[in-house]
Design a protein around this motif. Structure first.
Motif, short mmCIF file in Angstrom:
data_model
loop_
_atom_site.label_atom_id
_atom_site.label_comp_id
_atom_site.label_asym_id
_atom_site.label_seq_id
_atom_site.Cartn_x
_atom_site.Cartn_y
_atom_site.Cartn_z
N SER A 1 -0.12 5.17 8.62
CA SER A 1 1.30 4.89 8.37
C SER A 1 1.67 3.50 8.87
O SER A 1 1.25 3.10 9.96
CB SER A 1 2.17 5.93 9.07
OG SER A 1 1.75 7.24 8.73
N ILE A 2 2.46 2.79 8.09
CA ILE A 2 2.86 1.44 8.47
C ILE A 2 4.37 1.31 8.44
O ILE A 2 5.03 1.31 9.47
CB ILE A 2 2.21 0.39 7.55
CG1 ILE A 2 0.68 0.51 7.61
CG2 ILE A 2 2.63 -1.02 7.98
CD1 ILE A 2 -0.06 -0.37 6.64
N ALA A 3 4.95 1.19 7.24
CA ALA A 3 6.40 1.02 7.11
C ALA A 3 6.85 1.59 5.78
O ALA A 3 6.11 1.54 4.79
CB ALA A 3 6.78 -0.45 7.22
N ALA A 4 8.08 2.09 5.74
CA ALA A 4 8.62 2.68 4.51
C ALA A 4 8.84 1.63 3.43
O ALA A 4 8.95 1.96 2.25
CB ALA A 4 9.94 3.39 4.80
N SER A 5 8.87 0.36 3.80
CA SER A 5 9.06 -0.71 2.81
C SER A 5 7.80 -0.95 1.98
O SER A 5 7.85 -1.62 0.95
CB SER A 5 9.47 -2.01 3.50
OG SER A 5 8.47 -2.44 4.41
N ILE A 6 6.68 -0.42 2.42
CA ILE A 6 5.44 -0.49 1.64
C ILE A 6 5.33 0.80 0.86
O ILE A 6 5.34 1.89 1.43
CB ILE A 6 4.21 -0.67 2.55
CG1 ILE A 6 4.36 -1.96 3.35
CG2 ILE A 6 2.94 -0.69 1.73
CD1 ILE A 6 3.22 -2.21 4.30
N SER A 7 5.22 0.71 -0.45
CA SER A 7 5.34 1.90 -1.29
C SER A 7 4.18 2.87 -1.10
O SER A 7 3.04 2.48 -0.84
CB SER A 7 5.42 1.49 -2.77
OG SER A 7 4.18 1.02 -3.23
N VAL A 8 4.50 4.15 -1.23
CA VAL A 8 3.49 5.20 -1.12
C VAL A 8 2.43 5.10 -2.22
O VAL A 8 1.23 5.24 -1.94
CB VAL A 8 4.14 6.59 -1.10
CG1 VAL A 8 3.11 7.70 -1.25
CG2 VAL A 8 4.92 6.78 0.20
N PRO A 9 2.80 4.86 -3.50
CA PRO A 9 1.77 4.72 -4.53
C PRO A 9 0.73 3.65 -4.18
O PRO A 9 -0.47 3.83 -4.39
CB PRO A 9 2.56 4.35 -5.79
CG PRO A 9 3.89 4.99 -5.58
CD PRO A 9 4.16 4.83 -4.11
N TYR A 10 1.19 2.53 -3.63
CA TYR A 10 0.27 1.46 -3.24
C TYR A 10 -0.64 1.91 -2.10
O TYR A 10 -1.86 1.71 -2.14
CB TYR A 10 1.06 0.22 -2.81
CG TYR A 10 0.20 -0.88 -2.25
CD1 TYR A 10 -0.54 -1.71 -3.09
CD2 TYR A 10 0.11 -1.08 -0.87
CE1 TYR A 10 -1.34 -2.72 -2.57
CE2 TYR A 10 -0.69 -2.09 -0.35
CZ TYR A 10 -1.41 -2.91 -1.20
OH TYR A 10 -2.20 -3.90 -0.68
N GLN A 11 -0.06 2.54 -1.08
CA GLN A 11 -0.85 2.98 0.06
C GLN A 11 -1.88 4.03 -0.35
O GLN A 11 -3.02 4.03 0.16
CB GLN A 11 0.06 3.55 1.15
CG GLN A 11 0.95 2.51 1.80
CD GLN A 11 1.77 3.08 2.93
OE1 GLN A 11 1.25 3.32 4.03
NE2 GLN A 11 3.04 3.32 2.69
N ILE A 12 -1.50 4.90 -1.26
CA ILE A 12 -2.43 5.93 -1.74
C ILE A 12 -3.64 5.28 -2.40
O ILE A 12 -4.79 5.67 -2.15
CB ILE A 12 -1.71 6.88 -2.72
CG1 ILE A 12 -0.80 7.84 -1.95
CG2 ILE A 12 -2.72 7.66 -3.56
CD1 ILE A 12 0.07 8.70 -2.83
N GLU A 13 -3.39 4.30 -3.25
CA GLU A 13 -4.50 3.62 -3.94
C GLU A 13 -5.42 2.92 -2.94
O GLU A 13 -6.62 2.83 -3.17
CB GLU A 13 -3.96 2.63 -4.96
CG GLU A 13 -3.28 3.28 -6.16
CD GLU A 13 -4.19 4.27 -6.88
OE1 GLU A 13 -5.37 3.92 -7.13
OE2 GLU A 13 -3.73 5.39 -7.17
N GLN A 14 -4.86 2.43 -1.84
CA GLN A 14 -5.66 1.72 -0.85
C GLN A 14 -6.58 2.66 -0.06
O GLN A 14 -7.69 2.28 0.32
CB GLN A 14 -4.75 0.96 0.12
CG GLN A 14 -3.90 -0.11 -0.53
CD GLN A 14 -4.68 -1.06 -1.39
OE1 GLN A 14 -5.57 -1.77 -0.91
NE2 GLN A 14 -4.37 -1.08 -2.67
N ILE A 15 -6.13 3.90 0.20
CA ILE A 15 -6.96 4.80 1.01
C ILE A 15 -7.94 5.61 0.17
O ILE A 15 -8.92 6.14 0.71
CB ILE A 15 -6.09 5.75 1.87
CG1 ILE A 15 -5.35 6.78 1.00
CG2 ILE A 15 -5.14 4.98 2.75
CD1 ILE A 15 -4.70 7.90 1.78
N LYS A 16 -7.71 5.72 -1.12
CA LYS A 16 -8.57 6.54 -1.98
C LYS A 16 -10.06 6.25 -1.82
O LYS A 16 -10.87 7.18 -1.71
CB LYS A 16 -8.16 6.37 -3.45
CG LYS A 16 -7.08 7.32 -3.93
CD LYS A 16 -6.86 7.10 -5.42
CE LYS A 16 -5.83 8.05 -6.00
NZ LYS A 16 -5.66 7.82 -7.46
#
Length: 314
Positions: free
Chosen positions: A83-98
């Motif tokens: 978790s980082i910040a709510a200003s970074i979108s969840v769709p983007y974060q999901i693609e990064q951890i996949k």
């Protein structure tokens, strides 16, 4: 001839402007901590790529209010708080951890509730576009053209001036408030003692909230649903949960029911604490979604107990 010179001058000016943002502007105070945080978090995630793990993913409530260290100790599984910040979108974060997830892994999502009604425009305008323009050109050019456009829409002369000021601040040793994190990626140092200076602000915000809305057709919900299905197909367990919020905020039963059904219908799990992840003002740090360090531990232990009732960890 004059027209040609004007065109050449305009193109040269545009090229110079792009180069300034591509190679010079860094906003080291505003974005420097974000860069360092992401390097540390993804470094730990990469080190756990080939072992079973639990990943916590949300906005800043994920790192302030949840402890991967507690999850690891209480559940007996390697854990990392992405978790980082709510200003970074969840769709983007999901693609990064996949790329780091594999069969047997667990992802816990105590997402801020606006993610379940977020339009596509909120994704296009989220922080990662501008951040990648400044710090990760490879990631920036992998984004779609609309995302790149919105990233450049953040650029102007004011930002260049702000960047210069921030660089002077760094040289002078002036820093923003420390955002300390442990090796698990959890926020640390946000003690109840330090929280006292935010008490007045918390009281002023205690009853300021918007109704929790679940929109199954929103861009955010659709993207989260796609991830739930993707994970299910690969033997990865995703567990939904509620973000930490004040007891003054009313959560309708219909919202909880819709959220739970969403996870279950996509083949995943959902945990709800008896308190619905809501606490009194003494539990919070500097905002109405950030628990202080003491309650971060208490809340994390409660979530672990709820997870144990849902799945077999060992």
């Amino acid at each position: 001839m004059k027209l040609r010179y004007i065109v050449v001058a305009c193109l040269a000016s545009l090229a110079a402007y792009v180069c300034i943002y591509a190679f010079w502007v860094k906003k080291p105070v505003t974005f420097g901590w974000l860069h360092d945080s992401m390097l540390a978090k993804y470094g730990r995630l990469a080190s756990l790529k080939n072992v079973r793990k639990l990943v916590i993913l949300a906005g800043s409530n994920g790192r302030y209010s949840h402890s991967a260290k507690v999850f690891s100790e209480k559940l007996g599984i390697n854990a990392v708080n992405m978790s980082i910040a709510a200003s970074i979108s969840v769709p983007y974060q999901i693609e990064q951890i996949k790329p780091y997830l594999s069969r047997g892994d667990i992802v816990y999502l105590p997402l801020e509730t606006f993610n379940y009604c977020a339009p596509e425009k909120s994704y296009l305008r989220s922080t990662e576009g501008f951040f990648n323009l400044l710090y990760d050109k490879h990631a920036f050019f992998q984004m779609d053209i609309k995302k790149q456009y919105y990233a450049f829409s953040h650029t102007n002369i004011d930002v260049i001036v702000e960047d210069a000021i921030e660089k002077i601040m760094v040289v002078a040793g002036i820093k923003k408030r420390d955002d300390l994190q442990n090796e698990y990626g959890d926020q640390i140092g946000h003690t109840p003692e330090i929280a006292k200076k935010y008490k007045k602000y918390l009281k002023s915000q205690w009853h300021n909230y918007k109704a929790f809305v679940f929109d199954p057709n929103s861009y955010g919900t659709v993207k989260i649903g796609e991830f739930l299905k993707w994970a299910k197909e690969r033997g990865i367990t995703v567990i939904g949960g509620l973000p930490t919020t004040p007891t003054a905020w009313k959560i309708d039963d219909s919202f909880i029911s819709a959220l739970k059904d969403f996870y279950l219908k996509n083949g995943q799990k959902f945990v709800e604490l008896p308190c619905r992840s809501q606490y009194g003002i003494e539990a919070f740090f500097d905002t109405t979604m950030h628990l202080n360090e003491k309650w971060q531990k208490i809340h994390s232990e409660s979530v672990c107990d709820a997870i144990k009732q849902q799945i077999e960890i060992r």
